[in-house]
Motif scaffolding. Structure first.
Motif, mmCIF file in Angstrom:
data_model
loop_
_atom_site.group_PDB
_atom_site.id
_atom_site.type_symbol
_atom_site.label_atom_id
_atom_site.label_comp_id
_atom_site.label_asym_id
_atom_site.label_seq_id
_atom_site.Cartn_x
_atom_site.Cartn_y
_atom_site.Cartn_z
ATOM 1 N N ALA A 1 -45.096 60.015 -22.548
ATOM 2 C CA ALA A 1 -44.181 58.895 -22.310
ATOM 3 C C ALA A 1 -43.882 57.941 -23.347
ATOM 4 O O ALA A 1 -44.636 57.281 -23.872
ATOM 5 N N TYR A 2 -42.588 57.937 -23.760
ATOM 6 C CA TYR A 2 -41.922 56.850 -24.659
ATOM 7 C C TYR A 2 -41.600 55.590 -23.888
ATOM 8 O O TYR A 2 -41.712 55.411 -22.702
ATOM 9 N N SER A 3 -41.101 54.598 -24.841
ATOM 10 C CA SER A 3 -41.163 53.229 -24.368
ATOM 11 C C SER A 3 -40.336 53.164 -23.000
ATOM 12 O O SER A 3 -40.537 52.410 -21.873
ATOM 13 N N ALA A 4 -39.240 53.791 -22.930
ATOM 14 C CA ALA A 4 -38.209 53.636 -21.872
ATOM 15 C C ALA A 4 -38.755 54.775 -20.623
ATOM 16 O O ALA A 4 -38.078 54.665 -19.549
ATOM 17 N N ASP A 5 -39.623 55.476 -20.882
ATOM 18 C CA ASP A 5 -39.904 56.423 -19.729
ATOM 19 C C ASP A 5 -40.912 55.980 -18.829
ATOM 20 O O ASP A 5 -41.119 56.873 -17.748
ATOM 21 N N HIS A 6 -41.423 54.862 -19.051
ATOM 22 C CA HIS A 6 -42.485 54.215 -18.236
ATOM 23 C C HIS A 6 -41.792 53.764 -16.799
ATOM 24 O O HIS A 6 -40.858 53.248 -16.763
ATOM 25 N N ASP A 7 -42.335 54.568 -15.691
ATOM 26 C CA ASP A 7 -41.799 54.179 -14.354
ATOM 27 C C ASP A 7 -42.580 52.685 -13.773
ATOM 28 O O ASP A 7 -43.500 52.890 -13.156
ATOM 29 N N ILE A 8 -41.846 51.693 -13.906
ATOM 30 C CA ILE A 8 -42.464 50.471 -13.479
ATOM 31 C C ILE A 8 -41.730 50.123 -12.236
ATOM 32 O O ILE A 8 -40.547 49.907 -12.165
ATOM 33 N N ARG A 9 -42.683 49.878 -11.315
ATOM 34 C CA ARG A 9 -42.128 49.583 -10.037
ATOM 35 C C ARG A 9 -41.218 48.275 -9.778
ATOM 36 O O ARG A 9 -41.592 47.236 -10.270
ATOM 37 N N GLY A 10 -40.137 48.296 -9.338
ATOM 38 C CA GLY A 10 -39.055 47.361 -9.230
ATOM 39 C C GLY A 10 -38.413 46.801 -10.357
ATOM 40 O O GLY A 10 -37.622 45.720 -10.251
ATOM 41 N N ALA A 11 -38.279 47.624 -11.549
ATOM 42 C CA ALA A 11 -37.570 47.412 -12.614
ATOM 43 C C ALA A 11 -36.207 47.370 -12.432
ATOM 44 O O ALA A 11 -35.675 48.257 -11.854
ATOM 45 N N VAL A 12 -35.574 46.652 -13.083
ATOM 46 C CA VAL A 12 -33.899 46.280 -13.070
ATOM 47 C C VAL A 12 -33.545 46.381 -14.471
ATOM 48 O O VAL A 12 -34.412 46.717 -15.521
ATOM 49 N N HIS A 13 -32.493 46.684 -14.879
ATOM 50 C CA HIS A 13 -31.801 47.046 -16.162
ATOM 51 C C HIS A 13 -31.014 45.928 -16.745
ATOM 52 O O HIS A 13 -30.368 44.969 -16.179
ATOM 53 N N ALA A 14 -31.342 45.919 -18.125
ATOM 54 C CA ALA A 14 -30.643 44.722 -18.744
ATOM 55 C C ALA A 14 -29.714 45.537 -19.823
ATOM 56 O O ALA A 14 -29.922 46.614 -20.559
ATOM 57 N N VAL A 15 -28.759 45.032 -20.325
ATOM 58 C CA VAL A 15 -27.584 45.372 -21.518
ATOM 59 C C VAL A 15 -27.219 44.150 -22.148
ATOM 60 O O VAL A 15 -26.868 43.120 -21.359
ATOM 61 N N VAL A 16 -27.436 44.462 -23.377
ATOM 62 C CA VAL A 16 -26.995 43.192 -24.393
ATOM 63 C C VAL A 16 -25.518 43.167 -24.556
ATOM 64 O O VAL A 16 -24.688 44.445 -24.775
#
Length: 739
Positions: A27-42
């Motif tokens: 599991a790399y940094s972006a692979d973790h399945d965190i419940r309720g996560a939304v996405h950010a784009v810079v």
């Protein structure tokens, strides 16, 4: 204490985490399945210098699923407390404060962030954010005339003897300027951060080479106690130095999570990696040297200029090699930085030393050609007996052995000295050599060791693993120290709540954390032995503790196979569920008794197409004095990977900037060239035997991840000269330079 049998250390073992990686379960940094996560784009700035005059977010916010657009217009004030502990060698100045004002300091600076329920929505909305600027003319060209130098930093100066006087009277003099282009790390894993707030506590899953450094920095930025921040990073998909500090995107992710009340995932695009994180800076390196006709160096004068940002002033260890690599009685150095409208540079594999080696080793090759002396012989004639910069003996310096062993292996004696002497069809063939060094870094570290009654052990330290195989090498150390097989030991890392660890950089992990692991496991083994020899029901009762060793989980008396018992039997009889201890390593303080470096010699053969000007490496060899080798298979992997990176530095990699607006025009893996399979020839690495260096570390290692990258590029450049007779002093060596 009786020495333990060594079954795992020194064995060519495969990675203990290899199966996880090749099956995609790591599991790399972006692979973790965190419940309720939304996405950010810079949203990145479209200018390199100036002010933001307006931000129009109406269209972006109208997109279904968009939660927030955050910029300096509505972002809360962040504390940004001083925090020198978040970086191994912090630059002078102040790190970028995201969304805190309207100033733009470099092209691609984060100026807003879009948060949405899906990644696709966030990406689309980010393109709908309209930003107006008042642009100013940027300064991004290190070679442009009239740029401020060393503002506000004074140059780093060094001098011994009177080199100018020696140069004036030298029989042979050489002056040349070598230029190295900016390089970006381009690791397999892009930088990514997932941030979640639980009340006033922050958890971050981050790509980082130092979980506790990230913990410290985020605590300082948000003005909360470090213990309120947890950073998790069990796997890092390559970094090469650019994940050793916290970059703005990690703060942006944590800020977006706090503002939206939702966990936020932020992954940088490949293009953003050229602006949002650091890079190896461009250099202009002028070297003047002088000596006599027999090849003895009398003086060297180094004048180094490097790019840095206007808000932070990054300097690296580029001066050390010129002070100690050769027995040069008179040396002067000036190292200056030029503030440009770019983001802050950072360390890249072999930092400083790889840059200096290109200039020094190219100049030595030029001198050898001028004098008609074999390049290896010239280096041997200038080998110092002690460190000329410190007046101390080297703990070990087996560079002569590296050169001689490499010459034999590479068949250097078959080399015809005259350039352009060997041809293979339309290709000119040449060989070159260069040496390198890297100082041994050691920092304080801790490791917790627990032995359970079932005979398994758990070892933990808040380290990282960006590729060298930390999981495996630490398991090898622990297995032998505890007398267990590798399968009975688990090593864990990558959590800031684990025992203290320094950054995973500078080749310091094995010497520092490895020594702490050794200490903790030795303590625990002795604890178990003491329990056994004082237990009247133990077969080892009354035996001297120094006469007991542990092998395959069995405590036994040396020379008496009948008196033995397992860890499990010992703990069960004493009603103990486990034994636990904390190992530590503290590097020696005060003046050292020796100068501690790892050394290496790199040999390269190239072929240059006379019609196309295309240079290709045909074979390479590296020979290294790196102390005790804990894991030969991992060590070979490190060296081969460094040679591949050196091919990129020498022949391919170069960031191209449009100085009119500060935009990097090749910010992608199609136009920024990195080595691929077709560029990589036969590679071979050799580590000198019997190299244990106890001045370097209690476990005898010097560190090898950096030194294997130093000397590769100049070896290739020297081979190109030998093939073509044309000396190219700029990296990378392009087709245009050889046509």
């Amino acid at each position: 204490m009786s020495p333990q049998p060594q079954a795992a250390v020194g064995a060519p073992l495969s990675r203990v985490d290899g199966r996880l990686k090749v099956t995609g379960k790591a599991a790399y940094s972006a692979d973790h399945d965190i419940r309720g996560a939304v996405h950010a784009v810079v949203v990145d700035s479209g200018i390199a210098r100036g002010r933001i005059t307006a931000i129009d977010t109406r269209t972006a916010l109208a997109q279904p699923g968009v939660l927030r657009v955050i910029s300096h217009l509505d972002a809360p004030r962040l504390e940004y407390r001083d925090n020198p502990g978040a970086f191994m060698d912090p630059p002078v100045g102040e790190r970028l404060h995201v969304f805190q004002d309207d100033r733009v300091r470099f092209y691609g600076q984060p100026v807003a962030v879009v948060v949405a329920r899906t990644l696709e929505t966030a990406q689309h909305a980010a393109h709908q954010v309209r930003i107006s600027y008042e642009a100013e003319k940027p300064s991004t060209d290190l070679t442009a005339p009239g740029l401020p130098v060393n503002d506000p930093l004074p140059p780093q100066n060094y001098e011994r003897g009177n080199p100018e006087e020696a140069l004036a009277s030298a029989e042979v003099r050489l002056e040349a300027t070598y230029r190295l282009g900016r390089m970006h790390h381009n690791a397999m894993e892009p930088h990514a951060t997932i941030a979640r707030w639980d009340g006033d506590k922050l958890t971050v899953w981050d790509k980082t080479q130092w979980v506790q450094g990230t913990q410290s920095e985020l605590a300082a930025v948000f003005g909360i106690p470090p213990e309120s921040v947890r950073v998790v990073s069990p796997f890092v998909g390559g970094a090469f130095g650019n994940a050793a500090r916290v970059w703005p995107h990690s703060t942006v992710a944590a800020l977006a999570a706090r503002e939206t009340g939702r966990p936020v995932k932020l992954v940088l695009t490949r293009k953003q990696l050229y602006y949002a994180v650091g890079f190896r800076p461009a250099y202009a390196y002028t070297l003047r040297l002088g000596g006599n006709r027999s090849g003895r160096l009398a003086a060297m004068v180094h004048d180094m200029t490097a790019e840095t940002s206007t808000y932070e002033h990054f300097m690296e260890g580029v001066v050390s090699a010129g002070q100690m690599l050769y027995a040069t009685p008179r040396v002067s150095q000036k190292y200056r930085t030029v503030p440009l409208d770019v983001n802050t540079p950072t360390f890249m594999r072999g930092p400083g030393y790889a840059t200096a080696a290109f200039a020094i080793e190219s100049a030595l090759d030029e001198l050898a050609h001028e004098l008609g002396i074999d390049p290896i012989e010239l280096r041997l004639r200038n080998e110092p007996e002690e460190d000329p910069s410190k007046g101390l003996p080297f703990s070990t310096r087996r560079l002569r052995e590296c050169l001689r062993a490499g010459a034999d292996e590479f068949h250097w004696d078959r080399r015809v000295p005259t350039p352009r002497s060997l041809r293979d069809g339309d290709r000119l063939i040449g060989t070159g050599v260069a040496v390198g060094c890297y100082h041994t870094v050691r920092l304080g570290a801790q490791a917790r060791v627990r032995l359970d009654a079932d005979g398994t052990a758990l070892v933990e330290s808040a380290s990282s693993d960006m590729g060298p195989g930390t999981y495996t090498s630490m398991t090898q150390i622990a297995a032998d120290a505890l007398g267990l097989t590798m399968r009975r030991v688990t090593f864990r890392l990558g959590d800031s709540f684990m025992p203290a660890s320094p950054p995973h950089s500078g080749s310091l992990t094995m010497a520092s954390i490895g020594s702490a692991v050794q200490d903790g496991c030795d303590k625990l083994r002795q604890q178990a032995i003491q329990l056994a020899v004082e237990d009247e029901d133990s077969p080892l009762y009354g035996v001297g503790a120094d006469d007991v060793v542990v092998l395959h989980g069995r405590l036994r008396v040396r020379g008496d196979q009948a008196r033995t018992e397992t860890y499990g039997q010992l703990l069960a009889r004493n009603n103990r569920t486990h034994l636990e201890t904390l190992g530590s390593f503290t590097p020696p303080s005060g003046p050292g008794r020796s100068s501690v470096y790892a050394f290496g010699a790199t040999f390269a053969e190239v072929a240059v197409d006379v019609r196309l000007g295309l240079a290709r490496v045909r074979r390479m060899l590296g020979v290294y004095d790196a102390g005790r080798i804990i894991s030969p298979k991992l060590a070979e992997s490190q060296a081969l990977g460094a040679m591949v990176g050196g091919i990129g530095q020498a022949l391919l990699e170069h960031t191209v900037t449009d100085h009119r607006d500060g935009r990097i025009v090749n910010a992608n893996l199609a136009d920024y060239l990195v080595p691929v399979n077709a560029d990589v020839p036969g590679l071979r690495a050799v580590y000198l035997d019997n190299g244990e260096d106890l001045d370097a570390a209690p476990i005898g290692v010097k560190g090898l991840g950096e030194v294997v990258a130093v000397g590769v590029a100049p070896a290739i450049a020297n081979a190109v000269f030998h093939a073509t007779g044309r000396r190219v002093r700029d990296l990378p060596i392009t087709i245009e330079a050889l046509l």
